[in-house]
Structure formats: C-alpha cells, structure tokens
Design a protein around this motif. Structure first.
Motif, PDB file in Angstrom:
ATOM      1  N   LYS A 640       4.385   8.776  -5.091  1.00 13.49           N
ATOM      2  CA  LYS A 640       3.725   8.521  -3.943  1.00 13.49           C
ATOM      3  C   LYS A 640       2.286   8.995  -3.855  1.00 13.49           C
ATOM      4  CE  LYS A 640       7.830   8.639  -0.929  1.00 13.49           C
ATOM      5  NZ  LYS A 640       8.595   9.276   0.438  1.00 13.49           N
ATOM      6  N   GLU A 644      -2.610   3.314  -4.896  1.00 11.12           N
ATOM      7  CA  GLU A 644      -1.735   2.042  -5.071  1.00 11.12           C
ATOM      8  C   GLU A 644      -2.091   1.175  -5.987  1.00 11.12           C
ATOM      9  OE1 GLU A 644      -0.545  -1.375  -1.769  1.00 11.12           O
ATOM     10  OE2 GLU A 644      -2.042   0.031  -1.265  1.00 11.12           O
ATOM     11  N   ARG A 647      -0.019   2.316  -9.182  1.00 12.37           N
ATOM     12  CA  ARG A 647       0.963   2.872  -8.608  1.00 12.37           C
ATOM     13  C   ARG A 647       2.362   2.443  -9.450  1.00 12.37           C
ATOM     14  NH1 ARG A 647       1.769   3.317  -2.777  1.00 12.37           N
ATOM     15  NH2 ARG A 647       0.240   4.860  -2.897  1.00 12.37           N
ATOM     16  N   ASP A 685      10.350   2.006   0.806  1.00 12.61           N
ATOM     17  CA  ASP A 685       9.391   2.641   1.703  1.00 12.61           C
ATOM     18  C   ASP A 685       8.112   1.852   2.056  1.00 12.61           C
ATOM     19  OD1 ASP A 685       7.527   4.393   2.972  1.00 12.61           O
ATOM     20  OD2 ASP A 685       8.101   5.995   1.642  1.00 12.61           O
ATOM     21  N   ALA A 686       7.686   1.463   3.380  1.00 14.41           N
ATOM     22  CA  ALA A 686       6.577   0.611   3.308  1.00 14.41           C
ATOM     23  C   ALA A 686       5.200   1.273   2.693  1.00 14.41           C
ATOM     24  CB  ALA A 686       6.433   0.427   4.837  1.00 14.41           C
ATOM     25  N   ASP A 687       5.076   2.572   3.008  1.00 15.33           N
ATOM     26  CA  ASP A 687       3.955   3.069   2.253  1.00 15.33           C
ATOM     27  C   ASP A 687       3.926   3.196   0.765  1.00 15.33           C
ATOM     28  OD1 ASP A 687       3.390   3.836   4.977  1.00 15.33           O
ATOM     29  OD2 ASP A 687       4.269   5.874   4.727  1.00 15.33           O
ATOM     30  N   VAL A 688       5.006   3.087   0.186  1.00 18.18           N
ATOM     31  CA  VAL A 688       4.624   2.920  -1.328  1.00 18.18           C
ATOM     32  C   VAL A 688       4.610   1.499  -1.935  1.00 18.18           C
ATOM     33  CG1 VAL A 688       6.088   3.380  -3.481  1.00 18.18           C
ATOM     34  CG2 VAL A 688       6.156   5.015  -1.401  1.00 18.18           C
ATOM     35  N   ASN A 689       5.488   0.654  -1.260  1.00 16.00           N
ATOM     36  CA  ASN A 689       5.296  -0.856  -1.554  1.00 16.00           C
ATOM     37  C   ASN A 689       5.493  -1.030  -3.207  1.00 16.00           C
ATOM     38  OD1 ASN A 689       4.969  -3.468  -1.273  1.00 16.00           O
ATOM     39  ND2 ASN A 689       2.772  -3.413  -1.183  1.00 16.00           N
TER      40      ASN A 689
END
Length: 766
Positions: A640, A644, A647, A685-689
């Motif tokens: 996290k 991005e 990532r 998790d929407a923040d990780v995608n």
C-alpha cells in the motif's frame, strides 16, 4: 550350570579369536543381505540353541569364561554404543579431549535447563476454559454481553462461529454480521473525562446458511476498563442467524508474541543447522517452547487441541508409502532400475543425473512430491552404490527438481491445491486449467535454466567417492553391523552376548578400515569408457530376485497411483491420499504374505513421521502466536505504501520473495492458507486497485520454489534425507543448504522475471 543355553554351534576348527578379529569377505551389502555372512574358512554353519544333550566332543567357545565376563559388562556395550553417536558431531577443527568434554557438558546442561524452564512455564498456567455462548440474531434483534474481568490483560481474542464466507473479511456484502467491541476509559487525574474506544468487525454471511465457519480476531484493549460486546445482523429478510462465540484475554501484545515466535523459530534452526541435536528432537523442543509460550501469554491449548493440529492425512500418506516401498525393495526392482538407468545414459554420469532429475520433475507434476521421492530415493541410492558414486549430491539434485516440477500443475504441490480449491478465487475466474497452463509454462522456463545452473554448482564437486570401492563397502558394512547391534535390546543374557560380539566386530572392522586408509593413496575414479562390459557384469549381479512378488507390488502400486490421479480430478471418490496409501499398504501386506511383520516395521522411518508430527504442532503454535498473520499484514502495508504506477510490479516482487523466504523457514501450507485472504482483501481494496491473479500466481511460485531453500522447507526434502540416513548416506542441513539455497534464488529470479513479463509487460490477467 546344566541346561545353560549357548547361542552358536560352530565347527571344530572355529575359534572365537578368529571371529573377533573381523575376518570376513568384503562383498556388496544390500538390505536383503543376511546379518552374519562368513566364508567357509570362518567355520560358521548356522545359528541354533545348545543344550546338555550335545556330545562332549563338540567344541564350543574357546574361552566361555571370558565370554561370560563380556556378557556381564553392560557398561562396555553402553560405551561402545555411545561411540557411534559422538562420531556424527565431530567438528572440522580438532579440540582437546577436555575441551570437547566441557562443550558437551555445557550443551547438555543448557538444553536441559531450557527444557525444564519450558516445562515449568507450561505446567504453571492451566488450560483456559472457553465456554461457548449460543445465541441468534436477526434484522430486529441483537445480542449484547459485558466483560468485567478484563484486568491487566492487553488483548481480547474473540472467536465466532456461524454461516460465514471464508477469506473475505472486511469486504462489503449484502448480508453481514457486525460485531462492536466498546470500552469506556476515564482519562485525566484531576478532571476526569470518559473516552470511548470502539472496534468494528464485519463478517460477511454466506447465502446458503449451511456450513459453520470459525473465524478469530484479536483486539488491543486498555487494562482495567470493562468491555461491552454488541452483535448485530444486516439481512435482506427476517430470518434468524444462529451464532456461537467465545472470548479469551491475553497478557502480551501482538508484537511481543511475534518476537517470541521468531526467537523460538531461530532457536530450532540453530539446533538443526549446527546439528546440536537430531532434527526430530529439535522440532520436539521447538514445539515444547512454543506451547510454553502460549501458556505464558494466557492461550494454553489443551491436549485435544494439540492433537488436532497434527495433519494425520500427511502422516498416513507417508506411512502407507513407506510400507509399499519396503516390500517393493525386496524384489530387486530398484537394482534392476539402477542398471537400466546406467544403460540409457551409456555410462556417462551427468546424462544419467539429468535423466533422473527430469523424470522426477515430470512425475512430481502429477504425483505428490513425497510419493515421488519415496519411489526415487532407493533407486538412486542403489545406482550410486553400483557405480561407486556419492549418493548425497545426486539425491539433493533430485529433490530440488522434484520441488520445481511439483509447482507446474494444480495438483503437484499442496500450496497449489489450496489455491485452486479456494471458492473465492474460483469466483474471480481462477480455474484448474487456467492455473495449470500458466504455471506449466513458467516452470518449463525455470527447468530450462536450472539444468545449466546445477551443472555450474557441481562443477568442482567430485561425484565419485574418493575412496576405492573396497573401502566404501567396508564403511557401509561397519554401519550395517553397528545399526544391527543398536536394534538389539539386551533383555536376556544371550542377547547381551550377541550385542557384545557385534560391537566387538564393529571395533575390529574399524581397526581394519584405519589400516586401509593409512595405506590407501586417494585416486579419484574416472568414468569408465568400457561401459558395455560394465553393464553386462551389472546385469549378471543385479537381477529381479522375486518376479511373483514384483507382479504383486507393481499391480498394487499402479492402483494406488491411479487412485491418486482420480482423487485429484474426480470429486466422487471420497478417499483422501492418506487413506489410499494405507489401503494400498494393507492390500500388499496380504498379497505378499508377510510372515515377519517386524522386519517391515523396521524399514518405516519412524523418526521422519515423528518429525512431521512435531513440525505440525510447532507451525500451528507459531501461527497462534500471530507470526504468520504478522508477515501477511506487513506485506500488505508495504504494498500500500508504493506509488500506484509501480504498485503491481512491486507487489509481485514482494509477494514472490516474501513467500519464497517464508516457505524456506516455515511450512508453506499454513502460510499459503493465511496469505490467500490477505491478497484477496488487498485486491478488493479500492485504494490499492490491484488484480488478484498476479498476486496469487506470485504466491504459488514463491511458496513452491521456496521449499528448496532449506532442508525443512519442503516435506520431500525431509523424507529424502530420512531414507538416505536409513541407508547410511544421510546429508546435513548445511550440505543441502549449500546447493538448495542458490538453486532457490536462481529459480525464484527466473519465475519473478516471468511474472513481471507476463503481467506487467504483456498485461495478462489484469
């Protein structure tokens, strides 16, 4: 004394002195060779019992009084027995006898003190009773309970049972259970004010409401303040959901538990790496220390729980296959296969090793790795004995390629089976065929690069024995005589006499060996180019000895292997691998008409079975100490924290190498089962995608290939080492580590490049 029983009847020209001097012929010794084997000059006719009816002219022992004196000296047997165990722990550097004695006493006192301390800790804390509360919730009715006995504890451990979904905690769902843990704390010394601490735990419900799934979570609480637990349900209808719940208070924090678990795991590895004790005893000591740690933190399990931690299916598989292989070895089939392998390679050693490793890798892709090594290890040992090769290096190469080949399919390795059988992963489109196709292509690339790298690792290693075949056979004969003597329990005077004679025989053979080593000029054998003549000689010496038994063994083993295949592909067969192996062993015991059952039981690797049982307890205890959960959570936090844009690549690299290194140190089965829900939550998790398939493939590659890192990293490694040790060719932790760990680094690097090229470069499964 009349009626005195003597053990042996000799001819008139036999002398005990000749027997004790160690006169014997240096012939090839196999498992089927008789214990006592002498030429006609030695005068041994047979073994019988003698009574007073014998004629006085028969010559018995030359000096019966001396023999009786030897039989009464039980301490002599003990001292001779200890000489064998101390030889295994000889150091490369020579210390004085006094210093070695002090080190031995220090080691004994230290280990014994730790064991006593762990035993005291384990006995001081009682088993915590965990009463289960049964209740039901609905959309209109909730459940509440207050905990007033939470005093100086640091953690609250809740365990809830109900019709939950597995591996999807924290994911929003249409129907779910909400558990709220609330604590009211007064803050301030003069002007006190109340602060509310609230923990929410959401558990998705399964739509069918059939299976009862147990899930556990630990909450960090403040000491002294009462705790309130409220359970609510969010449902689409007015149905009632039955639940059960129990709670437990723990004394230490999660970080402290992880530190304790890490210290215990490091201690077990120190005992195994430096061969301070046998690896089975090291696993047992680690299990005791882990159980004592659980008792210290307030989570001591009862005996029933500890027994349930043992994976009896794996133990049954090992036991059944050991029985099958033990009977199979009596047919001479392994000797025959060894000669055929030498014939196919045309007398060249490296082509023969490559052929054996390739066949082992292919078989392990469809069979269990343990089964493959149990079939291949006796063949390899016999082949190396015939060619005067050192079996250790060949066996290590085979087990490495067995672990590599097992990663190619969904049924080749337990982590792959766990991944494919996960229902939540199937919903994402990860099926049997897709998983096998992707893994098979990657493992083929790994195999293509592994063979040249293996040749580089073995470049300066001499595969041939550095001694002549006579010296090698003499060493093996000494080992066989010594092991036979250790298996005799001197319950009677006659058995004590036999044990004394056998140990004296060992001493005389060792004296003969020292003389030969002093006069022997080390000449490393070279590959004999006249391989056709060698094959003809080997075919005359090593043939099938019992064709009828061979047909029975091949028939039963074929049925067992066929059932292994059906168990993987046909869901209608309600037999696990352990049951299939045990039933096959029972069939073959009946067909083979085994009369002396103890001979077969002596061929079972009981130390290996006990090692696995202790290892299962150790790994589950470490999981209870939050070690595996902590590794997964820290991996998720690192992913996290990455930007991005990079990532996905960083996530693949992290999951790959964390899984590989963790699987080298701990059992890859609980690690894989723990990491699957972590990766699913991370992908949702929407923040990780992040897509879930690349992470799961990285987990599979790392968990399977990481088993080559250490000797206890994979079950096949331990089984191979146990069988080799039984045959007198055991290899140590460091011997495996020097070859296995570089191979693990290289194969994981190739697999990582394959994952990055396909998922990041080509965009597969994204």
């Amino acid at each position: 004394m009349e009626g005195r029983v003597n053990l042996f009847l000799f001819r008139r020209n036999f002398s005990v002195v000749n027997f004790l001097r160690g006169k014997c012929s240096l012939t090839n010794h196999t498992e089927r060779s008789p214990l006592l084997k002498f030429s006609q000059d030695d005068g041994l006719t047979y073994m019988t019992l003698h009574d007073s009816s014998l004629s006085p002219g028969e010559e018995l022992w030359d000096n019966s009084a001396e023999l009786e004196r030897r039989c009464r000296l039980g301490s002599e047997v003990t001292s001779l027995s200890r000489s064998f165990s101390t030889e295994k722990s000889e150091h490369n550097f020579r210390l004085s006898s006094n210093l070695r004695y002090c080190l031995s006493i220090t080691k004994l006192v230290t280990i014994f003190s730790i064991v006593v301390l762990c035993s005291l800790f384990f006995s001081m804390y009682p088993d915590r009773e965990r009463p289960w509360r049964m209740f039901a919730v609905s959309s209109t009715e909730s459940f509440s309970m207050n905990l007033t006995d939470f005093r100086d504890n640091a953690l609250l451990k809740l365990q809830v049972g109900g019709p939950f979904m597995t591996g999807m905690e924290g994911v929003p769902a249409q129907e779910y259970i909400l558990i709220q843990v609330e604590q009211m704390v007064e803050i301030g010394s003069r002007r006190k004010r109340v602060q509310q601490i609230l923990h929410n735990w959401t558990i998705p419900l399964h739509s069918k409401r059939n299976d009862q799934i147990l899930t556990t979570r630990t909450f960090e609480m403040l000491a002294g303040a009462p705790i309130s637990i409220n359970v609510q349900a969010s449902l689409l209808d007015n149905q009632v959901v039955p639940l059960s719940m129990t709670h437990q208070s723990l004394y230490v924090t999660v970080e402290t538990q992880v530190v304790i678990a890490g210290v215990i795991l490091a201690g077990v590895y120190v005992l195994i790496i430096f061969e301070i004790v046998h690896r089975t005893l090291a696993a047992m000591l680690g299990s005791l220390a882990a159980l004592a740690a659980l008792a210290f933190i307030g989570d001591r399990p009862n005996l029933k729980t500890v027994v349930e931690w043992i994976d009896y299916e794996t133990l049954a598989l090992l036991f059944g296959m050991m029985i099958l292989v033990a009977i199979f070895s009596e047919t001479g089939f392994f000797d025959y296969c060894a000669v055929k392998a030498y014939q196919v390679s045309r007398g060249r050693v490296w082509p023969m090793i490559i052929i054996l490793c390739l066949i082992a890798a292919i078989l392990s892709a469809f069979l269990d790795n343990v089964t493959t090594m149990m079939l291949f290890t006796p063949v390899t040992i016999r082949l190396c004995e015939v060619l005067n090769l050192d079996p250790r290096h060949v066996l290590i190469a085979e087990v490495i390629f067995t672990n590599i080949g097992g990663a190619a399919t969904a049924v080749g390795d337990p982590p792959n089976v766990i991944i494919v059988s996960n229902q939540n992963l199937r919903k994402t489109g990860l099926d049997f065929a897709g998983f096998t196709g992707y893994m098979f292509l990657g493992i083929c690339l790994v195999l293509l690069t592994s063979f040249p790298f293996l040749r580089m690792l073995y470049w300066n290693k001499k595969l041939y024995n550095k001694e002549s075949s006579e010296i090698v056979e003499l060493k093996h004969e000494i080992l066989v005589w010594r092991q036979t003597a250790h298996r005799i329990n001197p319950a009677s005077r006659e058995e004590t006499a036999v044990k004394c004679l056998l140990m004296q025989k060992v001493l005389n053979l060792e004296s003969l060996l020292r003389k030969q080593l002093r006069t022997f000029q080390r000449q490393i054998s070279q590959e004999d180019k006249n391989w056709e003549n060698i094959i003809q000689e080997l075919q005359k010496k090593h043939r099938i000895t019992d064709k009828v038994l061979l047909v029975k063994c091949v028939s039963v083993l074929s049925i067992v292997i066929f059932m292994f295949f059906l168990n993987s592909f046909v869901p209608g067969i309600h037999l696990e691998l352990g049951w299939i192996a045990v039933l096959g062993a029972l069939w073959l015991l009946i067909l083979a008409d085994i009369q002396d059952f103890e001979i077969i039981l002596h061929r079972v690797e009981w130390a290996t079975l006990l090692f696995f049982a202790a290892l299962f307890v150790l790994m589950e205890a470490l999981a209870q100490l939050q070690l595996i959960d902590y590794i997964g959570e820290q991996t998720a936090l690192l992913i996290k924290a990455v930007p991005e844009a990079e990532r996905l690549a960083i996530a693949i690299i992290l999951v790959m190498w964390v899984s590989a290194l963790a699987s080298s140190l701990i059992d890859n089965i609980p690690f894989t089962a723990t990491m699957i829900p972590v990766l699913i939550n991370l992908s949702q998790d929407a923040d990780v995608n992040l897509p879930v398939k690349p992470l799961i493939f990285a987990l599979a590659m790392g968990a399977c290939l990481g088993g080559n890192g250490t000797l206890i990293g994979a079950s096949a490694n331990v089984v191979c080492a146990g069988i080799a040790e039984q045959h007198g060719y055991g290899f140590s932790f460091m011997e495996f580590f020097r070859l296995g760990f570089p191979m693990m680094l290289m194969t994981c690097t190739i697999a990582m490049c394959y994952l990055l090229a396909t998922h990041v470069g080509l965009g597969w499964n994204t």
